[in-house]
Design an enzyme around this catalytic site. Structure first.
Site, PDB file in Angstrom:
ATOM      1  N   THR A  34      27.280 -66.826 -71.618  1.00  0.00           N
ATOM      2  CA  THR A  34      28.350 -67.643 -72.185  1.00  0.00           C
ATOM      3  C   THR A  34      29.595 -66.790 -72.351  1.00  0.00           C
ATOM      4  OG1 THR A  34      27.952 -67.234 -74.547  1.00  0.00           O
ATOM      5  CG2 THR A  34      26.562 -68.893 -73.459  1.00  0.00           C
ATOM      6  N   ASP A  58      33.332 -70.532 -76.793  1.00  0.00           N
ATOM      7  CA  ASP A  58      34.071 -69.750 -77.784  1.00  0.00           C
ATOM      8  C   ASP A  58      33.254 -69.865 -79.063  1.00  0.00           C
ATOM      9  OD1 ASP A  58      35.742 -68.857 -79.840  1.00  0.00           O
ATOM     10  OD2 ASP A  58      37.559 -69.637 -78.897  1.00  0.00           O
ATOM     11  N   ASN A  85      26.881 -60.846 -78.748  1.00  0.00           N
ATOM     12  CA  ASN A  85      27.745 -59.767 -78.291  1.00  0.00           C
ATOM     13  C   ASN A  85      29.230 -60.089 -78.397  1.00  0.00           C
ATOM     14  OD1 ASN A  85      28.413 -57.313 -76.513  1.00  0.00           O
ATOM     15  ND2 ASN A  85      29.207 -59.018 -75.297  1.00  0.00           N
ATOM     16  N   SER A 136      26.499 -54.791 -83.237  1.00  0.00           N
ATOM     17  CA  SER A 136      27.404 -54.400 -84.305  1.00  0.00           C
ATOM     18  C   SER A 136      28.161 -53.155 -83.825  1.00  0.00           C
ATOM     19  CB  SER A 136      26.622 -54.149 -85.599  1.00  0.00           C
ATOM     20  OG  SER A 136      27.489 -53.811 -86.662  1.00  0.00           O
ATOM     21  N   TYR A 150      37.785 -55.571 -89.210  1.00  0.00           N
ATOM     22  CA  TYR A 150      36.647 -55.450 -88.298  1.00  0.00           C
ATOM     23  C   TYR A 150      35.413 -55.010 -89.082  1.00  0.00           C
ATOM     24  CZ  TYR A 150      34.174 -54.163 -83.986  1.00  0.00           C
ATOM     25  OH  TYR A 150      33.276 -54.071 -82.947  1.00  0.00           O
ATOM     26  N   LYS A 154      31.726 -56.772 -89.619  1.00  0.00           N
ATOM     27  CA  LYS A 154      30.503 -56.103 -89.180  1.00  0.00           C
ATOM     28  C   LYS A 154      29.591 -55.745 -90.355  1.00  0.00           C
ATOM     29  CE  LYS A 154      31.167 -56.200 -84.738  1.00  0.00           C
ATOM     30  NZ  LYS A 154      30.297 -57.017 -83.862  1.00  0.00           N
ATOM     31  N   THR A 185      34.577 -49.394 -72.927  1.00  0.00           N
ATOM     32  CA  THR A 185      34.196 -50.688 -72.358  1.00  0.00           C
ATOM     33  C   THR A 185      35.399 -51.573 -72.085  1.00  0.00           C
ATOM     34  OG1 THR A 185      33.990 -51.657 -74.560  1.00  0.00           O
ATOM     35  CG2 THR A 185      31.991 -50.676 -73.590  1.00  0.00           C
TER      36      THR A 185
END
Length: 280
Positions: A34, A58, A85, A136, A150, A154, A185
């Site tokens: 997705t 989303d 993710n 995480s 953030y 988390k 990444t």
């Protein structure tokens, strides 16, 4: 030959989500992928056919999360592993971030992950087995300036997942919080930013901003090795509550836990002093 495993992964357009999808398809597994722009996986669909099920999602759209999870189980029958993710980050001090950015961090990383898990649990319970991997970060237990919101998301999802892991263990469902460290990444480049305030130039927030700008903020981890470690964990059958991935994660989280424990111990006397006299 091992029986193929079926995975449901959010946020598969890039980063760990894309790498996991590539790795799993290459070894013969099935993936329900997705993402917000399904065309980003057209190359993999052309190569792997019906072993790749793709749909738009989303995770901030709660109603669609439930529809997509239901559709995936209907289409694929059994889903063995759920990987949360999808993520969003804003790089700014707590004063600099806009209200809209704060809401998006919480809606994506915390509430989005919560709703994916809630949507999947009835199906996993009915199967009598399954794994959940919650992606995480080292920042789920340690903190860094400019990442306050953030961290809020988390740390929140890690607390939620600790609770969930205990609740679902009797149903044969394992949950692991995966904590990658700093990794190239592309996520860092996609971090949202805000207009900077000069008042923070001479503070730790300014130091981290300069370190990222000049490249001295290290990215010591190999993203493909992290994706492979996640797959290896599932293959092993082990379901630890947390999996730290990266020397920076291991060192930073260990330092944070050690400091927190030392501070906690320093309050032993005052903590005990407020109990009823017959409880001391």
């Amino acid at each position: 030959m091992p029986t193929p495993t079926t995975w449901f992964i959010t946020g598969t357009s890039s980063g760990f989500g894309r790498l996991l999808t590539e790795l799993l398809l290459a070894r013969g597994d099935r993936v329900a992928a997705t993402l917000r722009w399904p065309e980003a996986l057209d190359d993999l669909r052309a190569e792997h056919g019906d072993r790749l099920w793709v749909t738009r999602l989303d995770v901030t759209d709660t109603a669609r999360v439930h529809r997509v999870v239901a559709d995936a189980f209907t289409a694929l029958g059994t889903i063995d592993v759920i990987v949360n993710n999808a993520g969003y980050g804003v790089f700014a001090s707590v004063e600099e971030a806009a209200d809209e950015q704060i809401r998006r961090v919480i809606d994506t990383n915390l509430l989005g992950s919560i709703h994916v898990i809630r949507a999947a649990l009835p199906y996993l319970r009915a199967q009598g087995h399954g794994r959940i991997l919650q992606v995480s970060t080292a920042g789920g237990q340690a903190t860094y300036p400019n990442f306050g919101y953030y961290h809020a998301s988390k740390w929140g999802i890690e607390g939620f997942c600790e609770t969930v892991a205990r609740e679902i263990a009797p149903f044969g469902i394992g949950l692991t919080i995966v904590e990658p460290g700093a990794t190239p990444t592309g996520f860092g480049g996609s971090l949202d930013t805000a207009p900077t305030m000069p008042e923070y130039d001479g503070t730790p927030a300014g130091d981290v901003r300069r370190a990222i700008a000049d490249g001295s903020f290290g990215l010591p981890n190999d993203p493909r090795k992290i994706a492979a470690a996640m797959v290896d964990l599932v293959d092993s059958g082990a379901a630890p509550l947390r999996l730290p991935l990266g020397p920076d994660t291991f060192d930073d989280v260990r330092a944070a836990l050690t400091a927190r424990l030392a501070e906690h111990e320093s309050h032993r006397e005052v903590a005990r002093s407020v109990a009823h006299d017959d409880r001391v």
